[in-house]
Scaffold this motif. Structure first.
Motif, mmCIF file in Angstrom:
data_model
loop_
_atom_site.group_PDB
_atom_site.id
_atom_site.type_symbol
_atom_site.label_atom_id
_atom_site.label_comp_id
_atom_site.label_asym_id
_atom_site.label_seq_id
_atom_site.Cartn_x
_atom_site.Cartn_y
_atom_site.Cartn_z
ATOM 1 N N ARG A 147 0.824 -1.216 0.000
ATOM 2 C CA ARG A 147 0.000 0.000 0.000
ATOM 3 C C ARG A 147 0.856 1.264 0.000
ATOM 4 O O ARG A 147 0.506 2.269 -0.618
ATOM 5 C CB ARG A 147 -0.934 0.013 1.222
ATOM 6 C CG ARG A 147 -2.138 -0.902 1.051
ATOM 7 C CD ARG A 147 -3.042 -0.915 2.254
ATOM 8 N NE ARG A 147 -4.293 -1.622 1.968
ATOM 9 C CZ ARG A 147 -5.198 -1.937 2.873
ATOM 10 N NH1 ARG A 147 -5.018 -1.617 4.140
ATOM 11 N NH2 ARG A 147 -6.298 -2.563 2.525
ATOM 12 N N LEU A 148 1.977 1.222 0.700
ATOM 13 C CA LEU A 148 2.808 2.429 0.786
ATOM 14 C C LEU A 148 3.838 2.520 -0.342
ATOM 15 O O LEU A 148 4.582 3.491 -0.423
ATOM 16 C CB LEU A 148 3.521 2.490 2.149
ATOM 17 C CG LEU A 148 2.598 2.717 3.348
ATOM 18 C CD1 LEU A 148 3.401 2.788 4.643
ATOM 19 C CD2 LEU A 148 1.767 3.991 3.170
ATOM 20 N N HIS A 187 -4.229 0.457 12.475
ATOM 21 C CA HIS A 187 -4.605 1.628 11.667
ATOM 22 C C HIS A 187 -4.956 1.238 10.223
ATOM 23 O O HIS A 187 -6.089 1.407 9.794
ATOM 24 C CB HIS A 187 -3.450 2.650 11.687
ATOM 25 C CG HIS A 187 -3.680 3.848 10.835
ATOM 26 N ND1 HIS A 187 -4.415 4.942 11.272
ATOM 27 C CD2 HIS A 187 -3.309 4.141 9.557
ATOM 28 C CE1 HIS A 187 -4.463 5.846 10.300
ATOM 29 N NE2 HIS A 187 -3.806 5.377 9.254
ATOM 30 N N CYS A 188 -4.004 0.701 9.514
ATOM 31 C CA CYS A 188 -4.222 0.360 8.109
ATOM 32 C C CYS A 188 -4.623 -1.113 8.020
ATOM 33 O O CYS A 188 -3.881 -1.954 7.496
ATOM 34 C CB CYS A 188 -2.952 0.644 7.299
ATOM 35 S SG CYS A 188 -3.158 0.387 5.530
ATOM 36 N N CYS A 195 -8.366 5.438 6.587
ATOM 37 C CA CYS A 195 -7.845 6.401 5.601
ATOM 38 C C CYS A 195 -8.240 7.838 5.941
ATOM 39 O O CYS A 195 -7.531 8.779 5.589
ATOM 40 C CB CYS A 195 -8.345 6.052 4.202
ATOM 41 S SG CYS A 195 -7.966 4.369 3.712
ATOM 42 N N CYS A 198 -5.426 9.355 7.982
ATOM 43 C CA CYS A 198 -4.112 8.774 7.708
ATOM 44 C C CYS A 198 -3.141 9.847 7.230
ATOM 45 O O CYS A 198 -3.415 10.565 6.263
ATOM 46 C CB CYS A 198 -4.227 7.684 6.653
ATOM 47 S SG CYS A 198 -2.643 6.872 6.355
ATOM 48 N N ILE A 201 -1.846 9.324 3.387
ATOM 49 C CA ILE A 201 -2.796 9.093 2.293
ATOM 50 C C ILE A 201 -2.279 9.648 0.963
ATOM 51 O O ILE A 201 -2.564 9.100 -0.096
ATOM 52 C CB ILE A 201 -4.198 9.668 2.626
ATOM 53 C CG1 ILE A 201 -5.224 9.118 1.635
ATOM 54 C CG2 ILE A 201 -4.193 11.177 2.682
ATOM 55 C CD1 ILE A 201 -6.655 9.289 2.065
ATOM 56 N N CYS A 204 -0.063 6.958 -0.498
ATOM 57 C CA CYS A 204 -0.611 5.601 -0.479
ATOM 58 C C CYS A 204 -1.012 5.154 -1.888
ATOM 59 O O CYS A 204 -1.541 5.933 -2.673
ATOM 60 C CB CYS A 204 -1.824 5.566 0.436
ATOM 61 S SG CYS A 204 -2.648 3.969 0.426
ATOM 62 N N GLU A 206 -2.982 2.327 -2.316
ATOM 63 C CA GLU A 206 -4.160 1.465 -2.206
ATOM 64 C C GLU A 206 -5.283 2.038 -3.085
ATOM 65 O O GLU A 206 -5.786 3.134 -2.817
ATOM 66 C CB GLU A 206 -4.602 1.381 -0.734
ATOM 67 C CG GLU A 206 -5.974 0.797 -0.508
ATOM 68 C CD GLU A 206 -6.165 -0.580 -1.101
ATOM 69 O OE1 GLU A 206 -5.344 -1.461 -0.820
ATOM 70 O OE2 GLU A 206 -7.140 -0.767 -1.860
HETATM 71 FE FE1 SF4 Z 1 -3.670 2.521 4.756
HETATM 72 FE FE2 SF4 Z 1 -3.437 4.002 2.597
HETATM 73 FE FE3 SF4 Z 1 -5.660 4.100 4.006
HETATM 74 FE FE4 SF4 Z 1 -3.396 5.154 4.990
HETATM 75 S S1 SF4 Z 1 -4.527 5.877 3.183
HETATM 76 S S2 SF4 Z 1 -4.872 3.865 6.089
HETATM 77 S S3 SF4 Z 1 -1.868 3.741 4.171
HETATM 78 S S4 SF4 Z 1 -4.909 2.332 2.872
#
Ligand code: SF4
Length: 213
Positions: A147-148, A187-188, A195, A198, A201, A204, A206
Motif C-alpha cells: 500500500r505504501l 490503523h491500516c 484512511c 491517515c 494518504i 498511499c 491502495e
Molecule cells: Fe492505509 Fe493508505 Fe488508508 Fe493510509 S490511506 S490507512 S496507508 S490504505
C-alpha cells in the motif's frame, strides 16, 4: 522509493508508534520460538492466552521433545492448525536436542533447519531474540509495504523482504518491522483501514483508499 519518501514514512511510524514491540509474551528464546511457531494464522492475543498456561506446564526443550504428541495436541487445541503445530513443536524440540545441544541457535540458516521454522519465523527469532537486524514479512508487513509503495502488488513475500531491506536503513529494520505490524494491526487494517485520518494518504497506492474515506 526515494529517500525522502522513506524518511517521511518512518517519521510517521515514529510519531504513531514510538514504542512498537513484539506482542508475543515470552521469557526466553525457546518461548519466543514456540510462540512465533504457534502464531501462524492466529492472533497474538490467542497465542498469549494459550502460552500463559503452556509455559507454566513446559519449561525445557526436553519437556516438549518428550511430551506425547496427543498431549501436546490437547494443550494446543484452542488455536488454529493445532495438530500441525503440535507435530512441529515436538519435532523442533527433538532436533534442537539432537543437533544444537538443546539451545535455540541465533543463526538464521540454522533456525530454518528446524521443523516448522520458515523464513518469517527465523527472522522474528533472530531480531527479537538476538537483536540481529532482520525484517520478517507477515501479512501486515506485506500489505503495508504494497500500500505504501515499498513493493508492487504482484511481488512475492521474499521480494517484499528484499525491497524493504534495500529501502530502509539497516539500523531501523527491527524497529520498523514492529511499527509496520502495529500500523497494519491498528490503523491500516486489511478491511476498513483508517484512511480518513491517515498521515500517509497522499503517498498511499491502495486503489480503494478513497472508498474508505
Ligand atoms: Fe492505509 Fe493508505 Fe488508508 Fe493510509 S490511506 S490507512 S496507508 S490504505
Amino acid at each position: 522509493m526515494n529517500k525522502e519518501k522513506v524518511k517521511r514514512i518512518l517519521d510517521v511510524f515514529d510519531d504513531m508508534y514510538p514504542d512498537a514491540k513484539c506482542e508475543l509474551i515470552h521469557r526466553n528464546e525457546l518461548e519466543l520460538l514456540i510462540a512465533v511457531m504457534l502464531s501462524a494464522q492466529t492472533t497474538d492475543a490467542s497465542v498469549n492466552k494459550l502460552t500463559a498456561h503452556l509455559f507454566e506446564k513446559y519449561h525445557t526443550v526436553e519437556d516438549y521433545a518428550n511430551a506425547p504428541l496427543a498431549q501436546l495436541e490437547s494443550d494446543l487445541h484452542t488455536i488454529g492448525l493445532y495438530r500441525n503445530k503440535a507435530k512441529n513443536v515436538k519435532a523442533m524440540a527433538e532436533k534442537l536436542l539432537a543437533d544444537y545441544h538443546g539451545v535455540v541457535p541465533c543463526d538464521y540458516d540454522a533456525l530454518q533447519t528446524l521443523p516448522g521454522v520458515g523464513r518469517k519465523t527465523a527472522n522474528v527469532v533472530v531480531s527479537e531474540g538476538f537483536q540481529v537486524p532482520a525484517i520478517a514479512v507477515d501479512t501486515h508487513v506485506e500489505r503495508i509495504s504494497k500500500r505504501l509503495g515499498f513493493a508492487f502488488k504482484k511481488d512475492s513475500v521474499l521480494t517484499v523482504e528484499k525491497k524493504l531491506q534495500k529501502a530502509i536503513p539497516q539500523e531501523r529494520w527491527i524497529k520498523t518491522h514492529h511499527q509496520m505490524i502495529f500500523f497494519g494491526r491498528y490503523h491500516c487494517k486489511s478491511m476498513n483501514p483508517s484512511c480518513q485520518n491517515c498521515q500517509l494518504i497522499d503517498i498511499c497506492k491502495e486503489p480503494k483508499r478513497k472508498k474508505y474515506l
